[in-house]
Motif scaffolding. Structure first.
Motif, PDB file in Angstrom:
ATOM      1  N   UNK A  25      -3.994 -23.179 -29.021  1.00 39.42           N
ATOM      2  CA  UNK A  25      -4.194 -21.696 -29.027  1.00 39.42           C
ATOM      3  C   UNK A  25      -4.306 -22.032 -26.491  1.00 39.42           C
ATOM      4  N   UNK A  26      -4.012 -22.983 -26.651  1.00 38.60           N
ATOM      5  CA  UNK A  26      -3.531 -23.319 -25.244  1.00 38.60           C
ATOM      6  C   UNK A  26      -3.138 -22.276 -24.217  1.00 38.60           C
ATOM      7  N   UNK A  27      -1.298 -22.820 -25.058  1.00 41.21           N
ATOM      8  CA  UNK A  27       0.149 -21.175 -24.398  1.00 41.21           C
ATOM      9  C   UNK A  27      -0.533 -19.833 -24.268  1.00 41.21           C
ATOM     10  N   UNK A  28      -0.972 -19.985 -25.604  1.00 39.07           N
ATOM     11  CA  UNK A  28      -1.444 -18.341 -25.548  1.00 39.07           C
ATOM     12  C   UNK A  28      -2.239 -17.481 -24.766  1.00 39.07           C
ATOM     13  N   UNK A  29      -3.424 -18.293 -24.676  1.00 38.16           N
ATOM     14  CA  UNK A  29      -4.620 -18.546 -23.912  1.00 38.16           C
ATOM     15  C   UNK A  29      -3.752 -17.777 -22.768  1.00 38.16           C
ATOM     16  N   UNK A  30      -3.705 -19.042 -22.120  1.00 41.43           N
ATOM     17  CA  UNK A  30      -3.274 -19.007 -20.702  1.00 41.43           C
ATOM     18  C   UNK A  30      -2.071 -17.607 -20.329  1.00 41.43           C
ATOM     19  N   UNK A  31      -0.868 -17.546 -20.649  1.00 47.82           N
ATOM     20  CA  UNK A  31      -0.352 -16.552 -20.823  1.00 47.82           C
ATOM     21  C   UNK A  31      -1.243 -15.083 -21.291  1.00 47.82           C
ATOM     22  N   UNK A  32      -2.046 -15.118 -22.104  1.00 51.27           N
ATOM     23  CA  UNK A  32      -3.658 -13.124 -21.781  1.00 51.27           C
ATOM     24  C   UNK A  32      -3.734 -13.655 -20.533  1.00 51.27           C
ATOM     25  N   UNK A  56      -4.824 -15.603  -2.929  1.00 53.46           N
ATOM     26  CA  UNK A  56      -3.433 -15.925  -3.670  1.00 53.46           C
ATOM     27  C   UNK A  56      -4.330 -14.514  -4.962  1.00 53.46           C
ATOM     28  N   UNK A  57      -3.475 -14.162  -6.205  1.00 53.54           N
ATOM     29  CA  UNK A  57      -3.490 -13.671  -6.869  1.00 53.54           C
ATOM     30  C   UNK A  57      -4.583 -13.887  -7.883  1.00 53.54           C
ATOM     31  N   UNK A  58      -4.373 -15.552  -8.244  1.00 51.62           N
ATOM     32  CA  UNK A  58      -5.211 -17.023  -9.307  1.00 51.62           C
ATOM     33  C   UNK A  58      -5.864 -18.139  -8.547  1.00 51.62           C
ATOM     34  N   UNK A  59      -6.579 -18.329  -8.964  1.00 53.66           N
ATOM     35  CA  UNK A  59      -7.326 -19.377  -7.707  1.00 53.66           C
ATOM     36  C   UNK A  59      -7.747 -20.168  -8.934  1.00 53.66           C
ATOM     37  N   UNK A  60      -7.400 -21.339  -9.629  1.00 46.54           N
ATOM     38  CA  UNK A  60      -7.784 -22.284 -10.699  1.00 46.54           C
ATOM     39  C   UNK A  60      -9.029 -22.949 -10.338  1.00 46.54           C
ATOM     40  N   UNK A  61      -9.883 -23.241 -10.765  1.00 44.48           N
ATOM     41  CA  UNK A  61     -10.470 -24.622 -10.656  1.00 44.48           C
ATOM     42  C   UNK A  61     -11.039 -25.376 -11.508  1.00 44.48           C
ATOM     43  N   UNK A  62     -10.545 -26.750 -11.719  1.00 48.27           N
ATOM     44  CA  UNK A  62     -10.400 -27.705 -12.487  1.00 48.27           C
ATOM     45  C   UNK A  62      -8.533 -27.561 -12.720  1.00 48.27           C
ATOM     46  N   UNK A  63      -8.526 -29.235 -13.056  1.00 48.65           N
ATOM     47  CA  UNK A  63      -6.756 -29.058 -13.748  1.00 48.65           C
ATOM     48  C   UNK A  63      -6.799 -30.157 -14.969  1.00 48.65           C
ATOM     49  N   UNK A  64      -7.347 -29.293 -16.177  1.00 45.23           N
ATOM     50  CA  UNK A  64      -6.873 -29.996 -17.564  1.00 45.23           C
ATOM     51  C   UNK A  64      -6.081 -29.634 -17.901  1.00 45.23           C
ATOM     52  N   UNK A  65      -5.849 -29.680 -18.835  1.00 44.66           N
ATOM     53  CA  UNK A  65      -4.689 -29.069 -20.248  1.00 44.66           C
ATOM     54  C   UNK A  65      -4.580 -26.928 -19.999  1.00 44.66           C
ATOM     55  N   UNK A  66      -5.669 -27.080 -20.342  1.00 43.78           N
ATOM     56  CA  UNK A  66      -5.978 -26.021 -20.334  1.00 43.78           C
ATOM     57  C   UNK A  66      -5.647 -24.853 -18.913  1.00 43.78           C
ATOM     58  N   UNK A  67      -6.154 -25.893 -17.706  1.00 47.27           N
ATOM     59  CA  UNK A  67      -5.564 -24.777 -16.718  1.00 47.27           C
ATOM     60  C   UNK A  67      -3.858 -25.026 -16.354  1.00 47.27           C
ATOM     61  N   UNK A  87     -11.125 -24.042 -15.274  1.00 42.62           N
ATOM     62  CA  UNK A  87     -10.956 -24.758 -16.388  1.00 42.62           C
ATOM     63  C   UNK A  87     -11.397 -26.432 -16.281  1.00 42.62           C
ATOM     64  N   UNK A  88     -12.704 -26.116 -15.726  1.00 45.86           N
ATOM     65  CA  UNK A  88     -13.423 -27.363 -15.927  1.00 45.86           C
ATOM     66  C   UNK A  88     -13.768 -28.431 -17.015  1.00 45.86           C
ATOM     67  N   UNK A  89     -13.158 -27.965 -18.027  1.00 43.16           N
ATOM     68  CA  UNK A  89     -13.849 -28.828 -19.075  1.00 43.16           C
ATOM     69  C   UNK A  89     -14.983 -29.002 -19.516  1.00 43.16           C
ATOM     70  N   UNK A  90     -14.888 -29.977 -20.788  1.00 42.93           N
ATOM     71  CA  UNK A  90     -16.600 -29.948 -21.323  1.00 42.93           C
ATOM     72  C   UNK A  90     -16.808 -31.521 -20.836  1.00 42.93           C
TER      73      UNK A  90
END
Length: 439
Positions: free
Chosen positions: A404-411, A10-21, A159-162
């Motif tokens: 800033x979640x969507x802006x960071x995701x787009x970045x 894959x081009x990108x794999x995300x670890x964790x699925x909170x709001x930011x990922x 995106x494992x959160x805090x």
């Protein structure tokens, strides 16, 4: 899309699925030439379930959803969620700019379980760099069957959160009587049994928990106490110009500062991210005012400037040794239950241990993170490791904020796609304030 075959990269794999990922996943869903997969160990999407108290609202407007501030026409916007659930007209007449936490959680769950790229019930156990494939090897296991799988990605986004923060003096007494506010709703029955309850911490969670207990106290009785190290039960900065600290413009300015200056500035800005909303504080005052009618005195203590220096169990409950900072006086508190509204902090997931020698940390053991939210790695690693909500020290107070979640995701997605074919156009100016002098 889940990368269960060894040959898939894959081009990108995300670890964790909170709001930011989830924001990354939602924005990536409409990019046909980008392959992504996101793994989360929970059986379904879950966002602070222990704090979904009736009547609590988000501290940001509904437009700060997963996608709107970058891609308003996205099918995964909050307004699209309302349409899909036939709630547009009720929402329109409700005239709410700030939605409830419960509705935000339900909206995110709708997006998460609609996206084929999001896979739940898979715990990531290790992330390694595979030199031969020039990709990250993301190893995971099914939480029910322990079946192991491997997902390859040229890039990985964390995106494992805090994790809940527990002050050192209270770590030895955690249990039924002392617990973090993150699990507040799980302990409601236990709290109803208590005759004396103490809440520690005056951020938004502390204020919401105290207000909920205050309302319950009217029916159950008992004594209620609210302690905080802060100098006052202060309202969060919510002026229009003050909120410009949560814009990309401020993030860019903050990044231009020396690290020593950044580390000094963030604690000074505590009212931007650690205080309580003025509305919640007003509700607390209203309840106390009504409760005091007829000369009554609510059995409530609210005391700022207090540090808890020691805690222990005794036959009488939980005993707290406290110190009033400004008076420089010690005193003791005996209570039945303690709710720790003491915040959260980034944590480095154990699955990154195989990459430990490849990650470049600063002198305080924190990630070095660039403007694209990419963690500095050894020169031999050609892939990108991106981090979300772990960069307050490099990006400022907006790092944990949903604004800033969507802006960071787009970045991040622009960086993964490459500058020459970046899919998202981001604003060149987002604030009226000029935060610094241009060289």
């Amino acid at each position: 899309m889940t990368g269960t075959r060894e040959g898939t990269v894959h081009d990108l794999v995300g670890v964790g699925v909170g709001p930011f990922n989830l924001s990354v996943a939602a924005l990536a869903d409409e990019l046909d030439d980008l392959s992504v997969a996101f793994l989360d160990e929970n059986p379904e999407f879950s966002w602070h379930p222990g704090l979904l108290i009736e009547g609590t609202t988000l501290q940001v407007p509904f437009l700060a959803d997963l996608v709107t501030l970058v891609e308003p026409s996205s099918r995964w916007s909050f307004l699209s969620y309302l349409k899909a659930h036939e709630r547009l007209f009720p929402f329109f007449f409700a005239e709410k700019f700030h939605i409830s936490r419960r509705e935000y959680s339900d909206y995110c769950a709708w997006v998460a379980h609609s996206l084929p790229s999001c896979v739940f019930g898979r715990r990531v156990t290790a992330v390694r760099w595979d030199e031969g494939r020039e990709a990250f090897r993301v190893e995971s296991e099914d939480v029910r069957t322990a079946t192991r799988e491997v997902t390859f990605g040229r890039n990985v986004v964390l995106g494992v959160g805090t994790a809940p923060t527990v002050p050192e003096p209270l770590r030895g007494v955690l249990g039924k009587e002392v617990f973090h506010s993150a699990s507040y709703l799980d302990h409601v029955d236990s709290l109803r049994e208590a005759e004396d309850i103490t809440v520690i911490g005056s951020g938004q969670s502390g204020a919401e928990v105290f207000l909920d207990l205050l309302r319950t106290q009217q029916h159950t009785g008992g004594r209620l106490r609210w302690l905080t190290r802060s100098r006052a039960f202060a309202p969060m900065e919510y002026s229009k110009l003050g909120l410009e600290h949560f814009t990309p413009d401020y993030t860019e300015y903050f990044r231009s500062l020396p690290q020593r200056t950044r580390d000094r500035v963030v604690p000074e800005q505590w009212q931007l991210y650690k205080a309580s909303s003025a509305d919640t504080l007003a509700e607390i005052h209203d309840v106390l005012y009504e409760r005091s009618l007829g000369g009554r005195r609510p059995d409530v203590t609210m005391m700022p400037n207090v540090a808890v220096t020691e805690a222990r169990h005794s036959e009488h409950g939980v005993e707290l040794s406290c110190h009033h900072v400004e008076q420089d006086r010690d005193f003791d508190v005996r209570t039945d239950r303690v709710v720790l509204a003491t915040g959260y902090a980034p944590s480095r997931p154990s699955c990154l241990e195989p990459l430990a020698e490849l990650v470049d940390l600063d002198e305080l053991g924190r990630y070095r993170i660039d403007g694209d939210h990419r963690v500095a790695l050894d020169d031999g690693v050609t892939g990108g490791l991106y981090a979300q909500n772990a960069e307050m020290h490099t990006h400022g107070v907006g790092a944990p904020d949903l604004t800033l979640g969507a802006h960071r995701a787009a970045t991040i997605l622009n960086a993964v796609a490459g500058r020459d074919r970046a899919p998202f156009t981001l604003p060149t100016r987002s604030a009226f304030t000029t935060f610094g002098v241009t060289p």
